[in-house]
Every structure is written in structure tokens, then in C-alpha cells.
Scaffold this active site. Structure first.
Site: not given
Ligand code: NAD
Ligand code: DAU
Length: 371
Positions: A34, A83, A85, A101, A133, A161, A163, A214, A223, A306
Site C-alpha cells: 500500500d 489499490a 484512488e 494509479t 465498481t 472512467a 476504473k 450535506p 445506491r 454529473g
Molecule cells: P480506499 O480509498 O479506502 O483505499 C484504497 C487504498 O489504496 C488506500 O489504502 C491507498 O493508500 C491505496 N493506494 C492508492 N494508490 C496506491 C498505489 N499507487 N499503490 C499502492 N497503494 C495505493 O478504497 P476502498 O473503498 O477500500 O476501495 C478498494 C477498491 O475497491 C478500489 O479499487 C475501489 O475502486 C473498489 N471499490 C470500492 C467501493 C466502495 O464502495 N468503497 C465500491 C466498488 C469498488
Molecule cells: O458504487 C460504487 C462506488 O461507491 C465506488 O466505486 C466508489 O469507490 C465509492 O466511493 C462509492 O462512490 P459514490 O460516489 O457512490 O460514494 P459516496 O459515498 O461518495 O456517495 C454516495 C452517495 O451520497 C452519492 O449519491 C453522493 C452522495 N453524497 C456523498 C457525499 C460524500 C452526498 O449527498 N453528500 C456527501 O457529502
């Protein structure tokens, strides 16, 4: 000994996967790499690092020399690639790191894994799991059927885009080079260790601190909420029993709009304060401390540009082919999550100082209150 490399293992899903992997496959060697970006936190991994049950490497997946060295040292038979963003709002204000990344980093990792498995002769038995995702499929209308594995790719944010590009690269490696890879596309995760930039932890922490909640736009965006423990169990099923070359959608079967999610968070916190009046001393700014409802903090603000309206996942392939099903209901999982944040105040206080404050100012400072 089977040996797994978990990339992004200090992130939200990564940490949960490390713990789930240790529990499900205690004989496997686990190595985490990481880059320790703002989103990473290794506190929950420290006991495992200290007792030698996992190895942690602070490094970038885009560093081919590092990844090659790790393959030589550990002869990985599995790679779980998480891993990335991951925050959509950050990808809107600062997209470059996402390309670096999510696209180039994934490419470098694929190259390194392919070269290592060709050299070691493990190409037939090894497995590379690319965790992606549902956002690659774009946005659904209210009555549209849920995304299936054959839904067209229509990403709309720079995050989605990037991903989508990484998914295409993985498929290209499967078809062109015989890479033993699998792809999962999952919906919104929630649960322990989620960074408080994301909707659910942000709203929990703001409510406890008596800050505005907010909601973007009118809050009608939907979602499909997937508890991270269900997600991690499905990831282990897919990497161990899925067919290489295949894609599996993973969803929670819990579609909710943001208004309802935030309302439920408020009601859950209100109920916690009624059950444990001592919480009022710990969180005196929370409306529930004085018997009011956290719902009074809800405010609607300028929408995300968007903003995808709805995501929904058809996870029937996962259930039919692998017998893997999600079991955590949303109300139960959300209550558990609220309790987790109440019990881990030090964890989130550490994160919400410093860089986080600058992010909150950048992302919310310009958003006008709509009503
Ligand atoms: P997160 O942002 O919490 O964690 C990502 C981790 O990747 C961090 O620890 C970061 O330090 C590490 N990282 C970033 N750039 C790196 C690099 N260049 N080399 C090594 N490590 C690096 O994300 P998450 O929510 O745990 O998501 C994990 C995976 O699941 C991601 O690929 C994300 O696209 C996917 N995903 C997440 C969700 C969600 O709801 N959280 C949903 C669908 C898919
Ligand atoms: O669908 C999978 C995705 O879910 C993952 O691929 C992403 O890594 C993960 O971050 C998540 O994306 P979202 O944009 O759906 O998640 P987020 O928690 O940012 O927002 C969830 C919903 O809530 C979305 O409709 C935006 C809204 N929102 C979010 C924030 C942070 C708000 O209304 N207010 C807020 O402050």
C-alpha cells in the site's frame, strides 16, 4: 504455501479483506502492499504485522522493480488488487492521480504479475482478482433493470472512467496473454474502517459533532448498499472458486436513496443517545445530546457535477455459479456501523484532523445551501 498479495490493503475494503482472509485461509501467507495515501490506515493491521501473521510493504503498485522483487520473494499464487484512488468527488477536482494509479498502476501490476507467473510456470494455477465498481456501467433510470455483467460500459466521472479503463486492460491481458484474471464489479460498500470522506461515515461523524449533514442535490440518488463483510466473503469466493476470465457483479440488494440513508443514520444515532445517555457528555454538540433529532442537521447543497442517479446490481451470476450471497440487511448493518464509529472515536479523530479539514473546505466550502 499459498501466498497472496493484497494491494491497497491499508484502505477501507483492503483492511477488511486482510482480516477476512486471515480468518478464512489461516495457512496462506499474506503480503500487503500500500502506498499509504491519505486514504490508508494500518492501525487495524498492526497486531497482525507485529505477530508476523502478515507482511506489510509501504510501496506503489506502479513501481515494477518493487513488485518484481515481491514476486521473487513470495512466489504469489494469488493477487487481490484493490489499490486505487476511490473517491468520486476527488476525481472531479483532481483527476490525474486516478489515471496514474487506477490505469497506469493497474497496467504495471498486470505486467509484473504476468512476467513473474510466466517465469515461475504458475500461469495455469495462479489467479489475479481485479476489484472494480458498478460505476463503470454508468447511471440507471428509476425503472431500469439492474446492471448485469453484460451491461455496456458508460462511465461518467473521471473515477469511473479510470476504473473502466483498468477493467478493459485486465480483459485485454486475459484475451491476449492468457492472464488468469477475474473481475468483480460491486456496489457501494459500508462498514468499519471506511474513510470519513464517504457518505455514511461522513454523516455519522458530522451528526455526532453537530455539523450540517450535506446531502447533494435533492437526495433522490440511489445506491445499492453492500456491507463490507459480505463483499469480502464474495471476493474470497470469486478468487478461489470463480472461473478465470469471468466477471462477477456483487451487490447488497439494498437499494436506498440518499435522503433515506441519512434519515436512518439520524434515527439510529438518536436511538443510541436515548439508550446510552452518557453519550451526551462525549458528544455535547450532537442534537441528540439535548433530546432533539439529528435530522435537524440535514441540509441540501449544490449537487455533484454529473451525479449518477441510480446504481443497482443484479448479483444472480455470483449466486448461481458460486452459491455466494450477501446476508447483511441494511438496517442491521447500518446500526452496527454507527456503533463501530461510536466505539472508535480515536480512529476517526486522527483522520479528521490535518489533510481532511482541507478536503472538507475544498469540497463543501463552495456548495451553497439549496434548502
Ligand atoms: P480506499 O480509498 O479506502 O483505499 C484504497 C487504498 O489504496 C488506500 O489504502 C491507498 O493508500 C491505496 N493506494 C492508492 N494508490 C496506491 C498505489 N499507487 N499503490 C499502492 N497503494 C495505493 O478504497 P476502498 O473503498 O477500500 O476501495 C478498494 C477498491 O475497491 C478500489 O479499487 C475501489 O475502486 C473498489 N471499490 C470500492 C467501493 C466502495 O464502495 N468503497 C465500491 C466498488 C469498488
Ligand atoms: O458504487 C460504487 C462506488 O461507491 C465506488 O466505486 C466508489 O469507490 C465509492 O466511493 C462509492 O462512490 P459514490 O460516489 O457512490 O460514494 P459516496 O459515498 O461518495 O456517495 C454516495 C452517495 O451520497 C452519492 O449519491 C453522493 C452522495 N453524497 C456523498 C457525499 C460524500 C452526498 O449527498 N453528500 C456527501 O457529502
Amino acid at each position: 504455501m499459498p501466498s497472496v498479495l493484497i494491494t491497497g490493503g491499508a484502505g477501507f475494503i483492503g483492511q477488511n479483506l486482510v482480516h477476512a482472509w486471515r480468518a478464512a485461509r489461516p495457512e496462506d501467507r499474506v503480503v500487503v502492499v500500500d502506498a499509504m495515501t491519505y486514504a490508508a490506515n494500518i492501525r487495524s493491521l498492526e497486531p497482525l504485522i507485529n505477530d508476523g501473521s502478515i507482511q506489510f510493504v509501504n510501496g506503489d503498485i506502479g513501481d515494477p522493480a518493487l513488485i518484481q522483487r515481491l514476486f521473487e520473494e513470495h512466489a504469489f499464487t494469488r493477487v487481490a488488487h484493490l489499490a486505487a484512488e476511490s473517491h468520486v468527488d476527488r476525481s472531479i477536482s483532481d483527476p490525474e492521480a486516478f489515471l496514474q494509479t487506477n490505469v497506469l498502476g493497474t497496467f504495471a501490476l498486470l505486467n509484473a504479475a504476468l512476467a513473474a507467473w510466466r517465469t515461475s510456470g504458475l500461469l495455469d494455477s495462479a489467479r489475479f482478482l481485479h476489484v472494480s465498481t458498478d460505476e463503470v456501467y454508468g447511471s440507471l433510470g428509476p425503472a431500469d433493470p439492474a446492471f448485469t455483467e453484460s451491461s455496456p460500459y458508460r462511465p461518467t466521472s473521471p473515477y469511473a472512467a479510470s476504473k473502466a479503463a483498468s477493467d478493459h486492460l485486465v480483459r485485454a491481458f486475459i484475451v491476449t496473454y492468457g492472464m488468469p484474471a477475474l473481475i468483480t464489479n460491486c456496489s457501494n460498500n459500508y462498514g468499519a474502517y471506511q474513510h470519513p470522506e464517504k457518505l455514511i461515515p461522513l454523516m455519522i461523524i458530522h451528526a455526532l459533532e453537530g455539523k450540517r449533514l450535506p446531502i447533494y442535490g435533492d437526495g433522490s440518488n440511489v445506491r445499492d448498499w453492500l456491507h463490507v463483510s459480505d463483499h469480502c466473503a464474495a471476493l474470497i469466493d470469486v478468487i478461489e472458486r470463480g472461473r478465470t476470465g469471468e466477471t462477477y457483479n456483487i451487490g447488497g440488494g439494498n437499494e436506498r436513496n440518499n435522503r433515506d440513508v441519512v434519515g436512518l443514520i439520524c434515527d439510529t444515532i438518536d436511538a443510541c443517545f436515548v439508550a446510552s445517555p452518557a453519550l451526551g457528555q462525549r458528544f455535547p454538540s450532537c442534537p441528540a445530546a439535548s433530546g432533539a433529532s439529528c435530522r435537524t442537521l440535514i441540509g441540501y447543497v449544490t449537487d455533484r457535477p454529473g451525479h449518477d442517479h441510480r446504481y443497482a446490481i443484479d448479483a444472480s451470476k455470483l449466486a448461481t455459479d458460486l452459491g455466494s450471497r450477501c446476508s447483511v440487511g441494511f438496517e442491521h448493518g447500518l446500526a452496527q456501523t454507527v456503533h463501530w464509529y461510536l466505539d472508535h472515536e480515536t480512529w476517526w479523530r486522527d483522520i479528521t484532523s490535518g489533510e481532511y479539514k482541507a478536503w472538507i473546505e475544498k469540497n463543501y466550502g463552495f456548495r451553497a445551501a439549496v434548502y
